[in-house]
Write a protein that holds these residues in place. Structure first.
Motif, PDB file in Angstrom:
ATOM      1  N   TRP A  39       1.013  -1.228   0.199  1.00  0.00           N
ATOM      2  CA  TRP A  39       0.087  -0.086  -0.030  1.00  0.00           C
ATOM      3  C   TRP A  39       0.934   1.443   0.019  1.00  0.00           C
ATOM      4  O   TRP A  39       1.866   1.547   0.911  1.00  0.00           O
ATOM      5  CB  TRP A  39      -1.111  -0.139   1.180  1.00  0.00           C
ATOM      6  N   SER A  41       1.118   5.607  -0.198  1.00  0.00           N
ATOM      7  CA  SER A  41       0.266   7.001   0.232  1.00  0.00           C
ATOM      8  C   SER A  41      -0.347   7.392  -1.315  1.00  0.00           C
ATOM      9  O   SER A  41       0.484   7.229  -2.138  1.00  0.00           O
ATOM     10  CB  SER A  41       1.003   7.803   0.718  1.00  0.00           C
ATOM     11  N   LYS A  42      -1.457   7.784  -1.126  1.00  0.00           N
ATOM     12  CA  LYS A  42      -2.343   8.190  -2.553  1.00  0.00           C
ATOM     13  C   LYS A  42      -1.351   9.363  -3.093  1.00  0.00           C
ATOM     14  O   LYS A  42      -1.224   9.281  -4.348  1.00  0.00           O
ATOM     15  CB  LYS A  42      -3.673   8.764  -2.092  1.00  0.00           C
ATOM     16  N   GLU A  43      -1.105  10.183  -2.222  1.00  0.00           N
ATOM     17  CA  GLU A  43      -0.353  11.595  -2.744  1.00  0.00           C
ATOM     18  C   GLU A  43       0.789  11.680  -1.936  1.00  0.00           C
ATOM     19  O   GLU A  43       0.314  11.641  -0.614  1.00  0.00           O
ATOM     20  CB  GLU A  43      -1.299  12.755  -2.917  1.00  0.00           C
ATOM     21  N   SER A  53       6.308  10.853   1.360  1.00  0.00           N
ATOM     22  CA  SER A  53       5.437   9.571   0.997  1.00  0.00           C
ATOM     23  C   SER A  53       5.579   8.534   2.029  1.00  0.00           C
ATOM     24  O   SER A  53       6.707   8.256   2.499  1.00  0.00           O
ATOM     25  CB  SER A  53       5.921   9.375  -0.353  1.00  0.00           C
ATOM     26  N   ARG A 127      -9.078   1.248  -1.482  1.00  0.00           N
ATOM     27  CA  ARG A 127      -8.289   2.358  -0.511  1.00  0.00           C
ATOM     28  C   ARG A 127      -8.039   1.954   0.959  1.00  0.00           C
ATOM     29  O   ARG A 127      -8.971   1.493   1.482  1.00  0.00           O
ATOM     30  CB  ARG A 127      -8.692   3.693  -0.569  1.00  0.00           C
ATOM     31  N   GLU A 145      -4.251   8.003   3.847  1.00  0.00           N
ATOM     32  CA  GLU A 145      -5.020   7.354   2.724  1.00  0.00           C
ATOM     33  C   GLU A 145      -3.821   6.725   1.715  1.00  0.00           C
ATOM     34  O   GLU A 145      -2.874   7.314   1.469  1.00  0.00           O
ATOM     35  CB  GLU A 145      -5.949   8.123   1.922  1.00  0.00           C
ATOM     36  N   VAL A 147      -3.186   3.614  -1.512  1.00  0.00           N
ATOM     37  CA  VAL A 147      -3.849   2.704  -2.543  1.00  0.00           C
ATOM     38  C   VAL A 147      -3.026   1.564  -2.731  1.00  0.00           C
ATOM     39  O   VAL A 147      -1.599   1.623  -2.402  1.00  0.00           O
ATOM     40  CB  VAL A 147      -3.940   3.291  -3.671  1.00  0.00           C
ATOM     41  N   LYS A 149      -0.759  -1.253  -4.709  1.00  0.00           N
ATOM     42  CA  LYS A 149       0.361  -1.469  -5.573  1.00  0.00           C
ATOM     43  C   LYS A 149       0.493  -2.858  -5.897  1.00  0.00           C
ATOM     44  O   LYS A 149       0.751  -3.733  -5.218  1.00  0.00           O
ATOM     45  CB  LYS A 149       1.495  -0.540  -5.524  1.00  0.00           C
TER      46      LYS A 149
END
Length: 149
Positions: A39, A41-43, A53, A127, A145, A147, A149
């Motif tokens: 996982w 970080s989204k941004e 990050s 998420r 948050e 996502v 990978k």
């Protein structure tokens, strides 16, 4: 005699395939816990002149790796580290005991006592949302948050 040989041959042929199919090499079902995997970080979080990050890799074998990277606005790596440990999952709570620390420069350290973090999480629409606290020095993670990978 030909019928007997044919019958014997066919019996051996069938037995060979029957016995070879009885091995203990059946594929084990994949663990379907949606928490397992990598996982990110989204941004990146923008903090002053750097971007931060994070990433978690959570294994079915109860291993966990936490990655922290700090880059300048041009994307050049400024600082970072990895933490390795194990975890226990209890409902929507994970207790992580980090036992090894590694800087991106290559320096490594092991902890005399595991550093313990307690996170609550939820997975929604692909998420991962994590919040929690660090029992060792009072740091608080608020609604990060990630996502997959």
């Amino acid at each position: 005699m030909k019928k007997l040989n044919l019958w014997l041959f066919m019996s051996l042929f069938v037995a060979a395939f029957t016995l070879s199919a009885c091995g203990d090499d059946d594929d084990k079902p994949a663990d379907t816990n949606p928490l397992f995997g990598r996982w990110e970080s989204k941004e990146p979080l923008k903090v002053d002149i750097v971007k931060v990050s994070y990433a978690f890799t959570i294994g079915a074998d109860k291993s966990v790796k936490f990655e922290y990277r700090m880059r300048n606005n041009d994307g050049v790596l400024h600082n970072g580290y990895n933490r390795y440990g194990t975890y226990v999952e209890d409902g929507k709570k994970i207790t992580v005991n980090y036992i090894k620390f590694e800087r991106v420069s290559g320096d490594q350290d092991t902890f005399d006592q595991p550093e313990q973090f307690v996170y609550t999480y939820k997975i929604e629409n692909g998420r991962l949302f994590i919040s929690g606290d660090d029992d060792t020095n009072g740091q608080v993670l608020q609604n990060f948050e990630f996502v997959k990978k």
